[in-house]
Every structure is written in C-alpha cells, then in structure tokens.
Design a protein around this motif. Structure first.
Motif, PDB file in Angstrom:
ATOM      1  N   ASP A   1      36.678  38.436  40.626  1.00 40.94           N
ATOM      2  CA  ASP A   1      36.546  38.520  39.138  1.00 40.94           C
ATOM      3  C   ASP A   1      38.015  38.687  38.446  1.00 40.94           C
ATOM      4  OD1 ASP A   1      33.761  39.025  39.249  1.00 40.94           O
ATOM      5  OD2 ASP A   1      33.809  41.054  39.392  1.00 40.94           O
TER       6      ASP A   1
ATOM      7  N   ASN B   1      47.549  35.443  31.487  1.00 42.76           N
ATOM      8  CA  ASN B   1      46.837  35.292  30.279  1.00 42.76           C
ATOM      9  C   ASN B   1      47.504  34.488  29.472  1.00 42.76           C
ATOM     10  OD1 ASN B   1      46.319  36.253  27.444  1.00 42.76           O
ATOM     11  ND2 ASN B   1      44.404  36.563  28.446  1.00 42.76           N
TER      12      ASN B   1
ATOM     13  N   GLU C   1      41.582  35.634  32.322  1.00 40.59           N
ATOM     14  CA  GLU C   1      41.107  34.897  31.068  1.00 40.59           C
ATOM     15  C   GLU C   1      40.749  35.589  29.843  1.00 40.59           C
ATOM     16  OE1 GLU C   1      38.143  31.851  31.957  1.00 40.59           O
ATOM     17  OE2 GLU C   1      38.139  31.300  29.822  1.00 40.59           O
ATOM     18  N   HIS C   2      40.138  36.830  29.978  1.00 44.34           N
ATOM     19  CA  HIS C   2      39.772  37.324  28.833  1.00 44.34           C
ATOM     20  C   HIS C   2      40.532  38.526  28.555  1.00 44.34           C
ATOM     21  CE1 HIS C   2      36.082  34.969  28.655  1.00 44.34           C
ATOM     22  NE2 HIS C   2      35.999  35.224  30.105  1.00 44.34           N
TER      23      HIS C   2
ATOM     24  N   ARG D   1      35.870  29.729  39.916  1.00 50.58           N
ATOM     25  CA  ARG D   1      35.701  30.464  38.628  1.00 50.58           C
ATOM     26  C   ARG D   1      36.057  29.285  37.306  1.00 50.58           C
ATOM     27  NH1 ARG D   1      32.300  34.658  37.839  1.00 50.58           N
ATOM     28  NH2 ARG D   1      32.946  36.584  38.657  1.00 50.58           N
TER      29      ARG D   1
ATOM     30  N   VAL E   1      38.663  36.165  36.069  1.00 50.12           N
ATOM     31  CA  VAL E   1      37.906  36.336  34.530  1.00 50.12           C
ATOM     32  C   VAL E   1      38.529  37.500  33.853  1.00 50.12           C
ATOM     33  CG1 VAL E   1      35.526  37.030  34.016  1.00 50.12           C
ATOM     34  CG2 VAL E   1      35.924  35.609  36.023  1.00 50.12           C
ATOM     35  N   TYR E   2      38.985  38.449  34.411  1.00 50.67           N
ATOM     36  CA  TYR E   2      39.676  39.441  33.801  1.00 50.67           C
ATOM     37  C   TYR E   2      40.955  38.748  33.071  1.00 50.67           C
ATOM     38  CZ  TYR E   2      36.843  43.315  35.479  1.00 50.67           C
ATOM     39  OH  TYR E   2      35.848  44.508  35.599  1.00 50.67           O
TER      40      TYR E   2
ATOM     41  N   SER F   1      38.597  29.301  35.675  1.00 51.20           N
ATOM     42  CA  SER F   1      39.052  29.984  34.351  1.00 51.20           C
ATOM     43  C   SER F   1      40.290  29.522  33.847  1.00 51.20           C
ATOM     44  CB  SER F   1      39.458  31.420  35.002  1.00 51.20           C
ATOM     45  OG  SER F   1      38.501  32.115  35.568  1.00 51.20           O
TER      46      SER F   1
END
Ligand code: PRP
Length: 205
Positions: free
Chosen positions: A49, A179, A55-56, A71, A52-53, A73
């Motif tokens: 995960d 990010n 990227e978001h 993923r 994902v964290y 990402s």
C-alpha cells in the motif's frame, strides 16, 4: 512532511537509512500506525500500500520496486536504495519443472497478479493467475497451483517447500518514492532529504 514506511522486511533498512540521513524516526509501535518526529509524521503501512499512499498525497515513502511495479502507481522515484535486494521469480515443484512454452493452462499462484499476467502474456503463454495474499509456496504443495511467482531472497523458502527457481522475472530493490505534487510544493524539504540520502548511499551526484 509526511512519510509512509512499509511494515515488514523493509522497515529496519528504511529506518536505518533515514536515521543516517539525519531523520531520526523512532519505530512506531506494532499497533500504533502513526508516529511523529521533529514536526514530521510517519505512517506505517502494508508494503503493497505504500505506493498508493504516496500517489494519493503522502509526501515520501519507501517501497520495493516489486510492489511499485505491481501497483503501477504514478509517483516520482528519485533514488534506488541499497537494501531490500532480492528478485521476483517463477518457481515450480522440483519434480515437475517444464519449459515455459509448455505452461499453457498452468495455474500460477502469486501476490503479483499484474506482473505475472504481463510476463506470461509477453511470452504468449496462457495461464490462470491465482491471486493470494502471502505464503504462496503453499499453493503448489496442496495442488492449488502448478507454479508460483514470488520473491526469492536467500532461496530458503523455495528449498524448504520443494520448489526450484525457473526464471528470474525482475531484480528488486528498495526505492525512495515522492508524491508528484509534494515534489513541487515542498521542493526544498524533499530536495534536502534526497541529497542527505544520496550522501549516505555514496551517490554525490
Ligand atoms: C517472502 C517471499 C518468500 C520469502 C523469500 O515472504 O514471499 O516467501 O520471503 O525469502 P527467502 O528466499 O530468503 O526464503 P515474506 O516474508 O515477505 O512473507 P509472505 O510470503 O507471507 O508475503
């Protein structure tokens, strides 16, 4: 800044490299998933995960290139890190190894559904992917799968389960993830972190 680190095998190396770079993060407790240091925040997440964290919205993370690839990402990867080295491989029971081109119709157990699917589709071999969440070496033992795609580090787990590595799919290493928006809005802080880690890993470029 907000960091997200992977629980599990990469946690120790992640904390160590950050500490050497001057980011002295205490290991959050097993159940406490958020810690703080010097005004920064550290989250502990499942390895799969972390991308994902990031990227978001989480500013910075550390994850293996295997999970990043799985993923898919959209994150900035400024640095490969010198730990978490292993490989993602195809393995089969020692007594029933067959050439890849004879694997049509085989069932492949893996946590890496997307990577495995793309690997076999590039080979033009039609297989059934059985997505599991861990301990995939069990699947061939009990007849649930004919082969696995999984991480091999020492090879100990394969040997212990009567499996042999047939093909390496990719080399794996820990990576620093950033990010894409934070990279611009927190440029100075992130650049300082990247330079400090580069110094630690001996890449002064
Ligand atoms: C990984 C991988 C293998 C093992 C390989 O498992 O999935 O099982 O390590 O290491 P080795 O070659 O040194 O034996 P992990 O501990 O991450 O747990 P999981 O399989 O349950 O995800």
């Amino acid at each position: 800044m907000r960091f997200v680190l992977p629980k599990g095998r990469l946690l120790r190396g992640s904390l160590e490299i950050l500490r050497k770079a001057g980011y002295n993060i205490d290991k959050p407790g097993e159940r406490k998933l958020i810690g703080r240091f010097n005004g920064n925040e550290v989250l502990l997440a499942r390895a799969f995960d972390v991308p994902v964290y990031v990227e978001h919205g989480v500013d910075v993370g550390i994850a293996g290139s295997d999970v990043l690839e799985e993923r898919g990402s959209d994150v900035f990867v400024p640095l490969e890190l010198p730990f978490g080295k292993c490989r993602l491989s195809l393995a089969m029971p020692a007594e029933s190894v067959v050439p890849l081109e004879d694997m049509d119709g085989y069932r492949i157990a893996t946590k890496y559904e997307r990577i495995a699917r793309s690997y076999f589709s590039k080979l033009g071999v039609e297989v059934e992917i059985i997505k599991l969440s861990g301990s995939v070496e069990l699947a061939p033992k009990v007849g649930v799968a004919d082969a696995i795609v999984d991480i091999v580090e020492t090879g100990e787990t394969l040997r212990a389960n009567g499996l042999v590595e047939v093909e390496k799919i990719m080399d794996v290493s820990a990576q620093l993830l950033v990010n894409r928006i934070s990279q611009k809005t927190k440029f100075d802080e992130i650049n300082t972190l990247i330079l400090a880690i580069k110094e630690v890993v001996g890449d002064g470029t």
